[in-house]
Design a protein around this motif. Structure first.
Motif, PDB file in Angstrom:
ATOM      1  N   TYR A 129      16.133   7.220  11.582  1.00 31.44           N
ATOM      2  CA  TYR A 129      15.673   6.570  10.352  1.00 31.44           C
ATOM      3  C   TYR A 129      16.859   5.944   9.634  1.00 31.44           C
ATOM      4  CZ  TYR A 129      14.165   6.200   5.453  1.00 31.44           C
ATOM      5  OH  TYR A 129      13.918   5.753   4.174  1.00 31.44           O
ATOM      6  N   LYS A 171      17.843   2.037   9.074  1.00 27.63           N
ATOM      7  CA  LYS A 171      17.885   1.526   7.694  1.00 27.63           C
ATOM      8  C   LYS A 171      19.270   0.920   7.404  1.00 27.63           C
ATOM      9  CE  LYS A 171      15.146   1.855   4.816  1.00 27.63           C
ATOM     10  NZ  LYS A 171      14.008   0.983   4.437  1.00 27.63           N
ATOM     11  N   ILE A 223      14.794  -2.738   0.267  1.00 27.60           N
ATOM     12  CA  ILE A 223      14.842  -1.330  -0.121  1.00 27.60           C
ATOM     13  C   ILE A 223      15.445  -0.518   1.021  1.00 27.60           C
ATOM     14  CG2 ILE A 223      13.513   0.649  -0.948  1.00 27.60           C
ATOM     15  CD1 ILE A 223      13.408  -1.765  -2.846  1.00 27.60           C
ATOM     16  N   ARG A 247      -1.973  -4.398   5.330  1.00 23.51           N
ATOM     17  CA  ARG A 247      -2.600  -4.485   6.668  1.00 23.51           C
ATOM     18  C   ARG A 247      -4.043  -4.002   6.660  1.00 23.51           C
ATOM     19  NH1 ARG A 247       1.180  -1.524  10.909  1.00 23.51           N
ATOM     20  NH2 ARG A 247       1.073   0.119   9.321  1.00 23.51           N
ATOM     21  N   ARG A 255       1.898  11.327  -0.167  1.00 25.66           N
ATOM     22  CA  ARG A 255       3.099  10.694   0.357  1.00 25.66           C
ATOM     23  C   ARG A 255       4.399  11.258  -0.242  1.00 25.66           C
ATOM     24  NH1 ARG A 255       6.621   9.569   2.751  1.00 25.66           N
ATOM     25  NH2 ARG A 255       7.682   7.613   3.144  1.00 25.66           N
ATOM     26  N   SER A 289       0.824  -1.218   0.000  1.00 29.82           N
ATOM     27  CA  SER A 289       0.000   0.000   0.000  1.00 29.82           C
ATOM     28  C   SER A 289       0.857   1.267   0.000  1.00 29.82           C
ATOM     29  CB  SER A 289      -0.900   0.016   1.244  1.00 29.82           C
ATOM     30  OG  SER A 289      -0.093  -0.068   2.399  1.00 29.82           O
ATOM     31  N   GLY A 290       2.152   1.112   0.134  1.00 30.05           N
ATOM     32  CA  GLY A 290       3.043   2.277   0.211  1.00 30.05           C
ATOM     33  C   GLY A 290       3.306   2.878  -1.168  1.00 30.05           C
ATOM     34  N   LEU A 291       3.998   3.991  -1.184  1.00 31.07           N
ATOM     35  CA  LEU A 291       4.284   4.700  -2.444  1.00 31.07           C
ATOM     36  C   LEU A 291       5.038   3.805  -3.428  1.00 31.07           C
ATOM     37  CD1 LEU A 291       4.542   7.225  -4.252  1.00 31.07           C
ATOM     38  CD2 LEU A 291       6.380   8.016  -2.761  1.00 31.07           C
ATOM     39  N   LEU A 292       6.077   3.150  -2.958  1.00 27.62           N
ATOM     40  CA  LEU A 292       6.813   2.252  -3.852  1.00 27.62           C
ATOM     41  C   LEU A 292       6.006   0.981  -4.107  1.00 27.62           C
ATOM     42  CD1 LEU A 292       9.309   1.389  -5.460  1.00 27.62           C
ATOM     43  CD2 LEU A 292      10.317   0.562  -3.331  1.00 27.62           C
ATOM     44  N   ASP A 300      -0.062  -8.494   9.313  1.00 24.47           N
ATOM     45  CA  ASP A 300       0.813  -7.553  10.001  1.00 24.47           C
ATOM     46  C   ASP A 300       2.141  -8.274  10.203  1.00 24.47           C
ATOM     47  OD1 ASP A 300       2.269  -6.004  11.744  1.00 24.47           O
ATOM     48  OD2 ASP A 300       0.483  -5.294  12.812  1.00 24.47           O
ATOM     49  N   LEU A 301       3.153  -7.824   9.506  1.00 27.66           N
ATOM     50  CA  LEU A 301       4.432  -8.546   9.492  1.00 27.66           C
ATOM     51  C   LEU A 301       5.157  -8.496  10.830  1.00 27.66           C
ATOM     52  CD1 LEU A 301       5.515  -7.368   5.947  1.00 27.66           C
ATOM     53  CD2 LEU A 301       4.821  -9.676   6.586  1.00 27.66           C
ATOM     54  N   THR A 308      -5.175  -1.530   4.189  1.00 26.85           N
ATOM     55  CA  THR A 308      -5.264  -0.203   3.569  1.00 26.85           C
ATOM     56  C   THR A 308      -5.823  -0.302   2.149  1.00 26.85           C
ATOM     57  OG1 THR A 308      -3.217   0.258   4.762  1.00 26.85           O
ATOM     58  CG2 THR A 308      -3.921   1.916   3.187  1.00 26.85           C
ATOM     59  N   PHE A 352      12.646   8.358  -4.527  1.00 24.69           N
ATOM     60  CA  PHE A 352      11.669   8.416  -5.624  1.00 24.69           C
ATOM     61  C   PHE A 352      10.512   9.340  -5.290  1.00 24.69           C
ATOM     62  CE2 PHE A 352      11.224   4.520  -3.017  1.00 24.69           C
ATOM     63  CZ  PHE A 352      10.039   4.818  -2.376  1.00 24.69           C
ATOM     64  N   VAL A 387      17.429   3.952  -2.493  1.00 27.69           N
ATOM     65  CA  VAL A 387      16.532   4.608  -3.440  1.00 27.69           C
ATOM     66  C   VAL A 387      16.194   6.038  -3.024  1.00 27.69           C
ATOM     67  CG1 VAL A 387      15.452   2.395  -4.060  1.00 27.69           C
ATOM     68  CG2 VAL A 387      14.481   3.771  -2.204  1.00 27.69           C
TER      69      VAL A 387
HETATM   70  N1  LIG Z   1       9.855   7.843  -0.425  1.00 26.64           N
HETATM   71  C1  LIG Z   1      11.156   7.978  -0.729  1.00 26.64           C
HETATM   72  O1  LIG Z   1      11.576   8.820  -1.540  1.00 26.64           O
HETATM   73  C2  LIG Z   1      12.167   7.076  -0.091  1.00 26.64           C
HETATM   74  C3  LIG Z   1      13.483   7.550   0.002  1.00 26.64           C
HETATM   75  C4  LIG Z   1      14.450   6.701   0.492  1.00 26.64           C
HETATM   76  C5  LIG Z   1      14.111   5.418   0.875  1.00 26.64           C
HETATM   77  N2  LIG Z   1      12.831   4.987   0.811  1.00 26.64           N
HETATM   78  C6  LIG Z   1      12.539   3.607   1.221  1.00 26.64           C
HETATM   79  O2  LIG Z   1      11.677   3.005   0.263  1.00 26.64           O
HETATM   80  C7  LIG Z   1      10.848   2.034   0.898  1.00 26.64           C
HETATM   81  C8  LIG Z   1       9.387   2.314   0.574  1.00 26.64           C
HETATM   82  O3  LIG Z   1       9.079   3.620   1.028  1.00 26.64           O
HETATM   83  P1  LIG Z   1       7.647   4.282   0.773  1.00 26.64           P
HETATM   84  O4  LIG Z   1       7.882   5.725   0.621  1.00 26.64           O
HETATM   85  O5  LIG Z   1       6.946   3.521  -0.284  1.00 26.64           O
HETATM   86  O6  LIG Z   1       6.993   4.017   2.199  1.00 26.64           O
HETATM   87  P2  LIG Z   1       5.472   4.178   2.660  1.00 26.64           P
HETATM   88  O7  LIG Z   1       4.672   4.818   1.582  1.00 26.64           O
HETATM   89  O8  LIG Z   1       5.487   4.813   4.018  1.00 26.64           O
HETATM   90  O9  LIG Z   1       5.003   2.672   2.800  1.00 26.64           O
HETATM   91  C9  LIG Z   1       5.407   1.850   3.868  1.00 26.64           C
HETATM   92  C10 LIG Z   1       4.662   0.547   3.762  1.00 26.64           C
HETATM   93  O10 LIG Z   1       5.027  -0.304   4.860  1.00 26.64           O
HETATM   94  C11 LIG Z   1       3.850  -0.928   5.347  1.00 26.64           C
HETATM   95  N3  LIG Z   1       3.964  -1.383   6.727  1.00 26.64           N
HETATM   96  C12 LIG Z   1       4.302  -0.637   7.805  1.00 26.64           C
HETATM   97  N4  LIG Z   1       4.260  -1.415   8.906  1.00 26.64           N
HETATM   98  C13 LIG Z   1       3.874  -2.655   8.517  1.00 26.64           C
HETATM   99  C14 LIG Z   1       3.637  -3.889   9.187  1.00 26.64           C
HETATM  100  N5  LIG Z   1       3.798  -4.013  10.498  1.00 26.64           N
HETATM  101  N6  LIG Z   1       3.240  -4.975   8.469  1.00 26.64           N
HETATM  102  C15 LIG Z   1       3.048  -4.878   7.132  1.00 26.64           C
HETATM  103  N7  LIG Z   1       3.273  -3.734   6.432  1.00 26.64           N
HETATM  104  C16 LIG Z   1       3.678  -2.639   7.128  1.00 26.64           C
HETATM  105  C17 LIG Z   1       2.797   0.177   5.216  1.00 26.64           C
HETATM  106  O11 LIG Z   1       1.512  -0.386   5.325  1.00 26.64           O
HETATM  107  P3  LIG Z   1       0.250   0.450   5.906  1.00 26.64           P
HETATM  108  O12 LIG Z   1      -0.372   1.117   4.705  1.00 26.64           O
HETATM  109  O13 LIG Z   1      -0.611  -0.597   6.492  1.00 26.64           O
HETATM  110  O14 LIG Z   1       0.791   1.412   6.924  1.00 26.64           O
HETATM  111  C18 LIG Z   1       3.128   0.699   3.827  1.00 26.64           C
HETATM  112  O15 LIG Z   1       2.562  -0.129   2.839  1.00 26.64           O
HETATM  113  C19 LIG Z   1      11.168   2.120   2.398  1.00 26.64           C
HETATM  114  O16 LIG Z   1      12.102   1.128   2.695  1.00 26.64           O
HETATM  115  C20 LIG Z   1      11.814   3.487   2.545  1.00 26.64           C
HETATM  116  O17 LIG Z   1      12.705   3.521   3.634  1.00 26.64           O
HETATM  117  C21 LIG Z   1      11.833   5.796   0.362  1.00 26.64           C
END
Ligand SMILES: NC(=O)c1ccc[n+]([C@@H]2O[C@H](COP(=O)([O-])OP(=O)(O)OC[C@H]3O[C@@H](n4cnc5c(N)ncnc54)[C@H](OP(=O)(O)O)[C@@H]3O)[C@@H](O)[C@H]2O)c1
Length: 310
Positions: free
Chosen positions: A134, A138, A108, A31, A168, A9-12, A45-46, A33, A159, A157
């Motif tokens: 953070y 990581k 990631i 979970r 997001r 459900s997250g951005l990536l 829920d992981l 969403t 993005f 990454v």
């Molecule tokens: N955005 C960026 O530009 C950026 C930059 C650098 C690195 N990253 C890395 O890229 C990766 C993806 O980032 P993102 O921006 O896509 O993150 P995001 O939109 O915040 O998504 C995080 C995801 O993790 C899930 N999650 C959280 N707790 C969980 C649990 N207990 N069990 C199962 N799922 C769970 C969330 O589910 P819910 O919807 O249920 O909360 C959501 O789907 C991450 O590793 C982040 O550190 C992102």
């Protein structure tokens, strides 16, 4: 191939699932969403006990890409235990579970593992120095994955793109604010390498297809400040760029410290893949085309309606 995506459900996660759908069998872990997503979804829920083993055993994927994380820098400062659970322990457990079952694993990570004091770009060989909770959790995630699953891909990454909740990504921040004629700030002293999330997704799939392993920078090819990024987005969408005020990150009220220079070299990745990384303008052009074609609305339609409060 059968691809299991955590954090679907997250951005990536959601964009990766959409990119993979036509070519691979996709199963997203969520979970609660997501609703009526166009790919198979299993709810879990992981963080709950033996869920990881049972999810992998019941789905038997060829590949697992871990997009689940606590990705908010601010939330990681507020809740360091949750940050460690999601950003360090979870990837470690997934890496072990995949190694045992011969499932190719992609973890990631983030560009933010560097403190940003270097002049010029960072390569995969450069020493890391995480500036906050953070990035520290990581980086520890990278370490545990590498130790328990040397075949894994670790992708650092950065993005932007269209997200489920519409708020997001940094690009959405600028578009949302400027569309409402609001004045917004753009940091002039944070350099990063933004990549359209769909390009990130395609590169990750290509890396798996080409059986790469190890650490790679998977970011955009062009470094720019967050302010400059906002201006580029505004221009591409015909929005008023003068509403973006240049500001120093040091003058913001963000709690988590930001590195000033996150210019990461993608030379290792482009050499391994045998082609150049898509340019920034190609990504921004595709982002705008997605907008014109209703992709943001499509993505948002997969979001579960908020539960009514009692
Ligand atoms: N955005 C960026 O530009 C950026 C930059 C650098 C690195 N990253 C890395 O890229 C990766 C993806 O980032 P993102 O921006 O896509 O993150 P995001 O939109 O915040 O998504 C995080 C995801 O993790 C899930 N999650 C959280 N707790 C969980 C649990 N207990 N069990 C199962 N799922 C769970 C969330 O589910 P819910 O919807 O249920 O909360 C959501 O789907 C991450 O590793 C982040 O550190 C992102």
């Amino acid at each position: 191939m059968k691809l299991l995506i955590t954090g679907a459900s997250g951005l990536l996660g959601i964009n990766l699932a959409m990119e993979s759908m036509g070519k691979h069998e996709v199963i997203g872990v969520d979970r609660g969403t997501l609703k009526s997503a166009p790919f198979q979804v299993i709810q879990a829920d992981l963080m709950h006990g033996s869920v990881i083993d049972s999810v992998i055993d019941s789905t038997r994927p060829d590949w697992l890409i871990n997009c689940a994380a606590l990705a908010s820098l601010e939330k990681c400062e507020e809740d360091p235990v949750q940050a460690r659970n999601l950003n360090t322990d979870l990837p470690g457990e997934l890496a072990v579970a995949c190694a045992k079952r011969n499932v190719r694993f992609v973890h990631i990570s983030t560009d933010a593992v560097f403190d940003g004091t270097k002049q010029g770009f960072y390569t995969e060989e450069d020493a890391t120095s995480p500036p906050g909770r953070y990035s520290e959790t990581k980086l520890n995630g990278e370490r545990v994955v590498r130790e328990s699953n040397p075949q894994a891909v670790i992708a650092r990454v950065n993005f932007y793109g269209w997200s489920l909740g519409g708020r997001r990504s940094l690009a959405e921040f600028f578009i949302n604010g400027l569309s409402e004629q609001k004045r917004v700030h753009g940091f002039t002293d944070v350099i990063f390498c933004p990549m359209l999330v769909n390009h990130t997704a395609r590169l990750l799939l290509e890396m798996l297809q080409q059986q790469l392993s190890g650490l790679y920078h998977v970011v955009g090819a062009q470094p720019m400040s967050k302010y400059q990024f906002g201006v580029e987005v505004a221009r591409s969408f015909g929005l008023d760029e003068t509403l973006i005020s240049p500001q120093s990150v040091e003058r913001s009220n963000l709690i988590a410290r930001r590195s000033h220079n996150l210019w990461l070299s993608t030379h290792k990745l482009s050499t391994a893949l045998g082609h150049e990384i898509p340019t920034f303008s190609t990504g921004l052009g595709e982002f705008y085309t997605q907008f014109k074609q209703g992709y943001p609305q499509k993505i948002r339609s997969y979001q579960q309606d908020p539960q009514p409060s009692e």
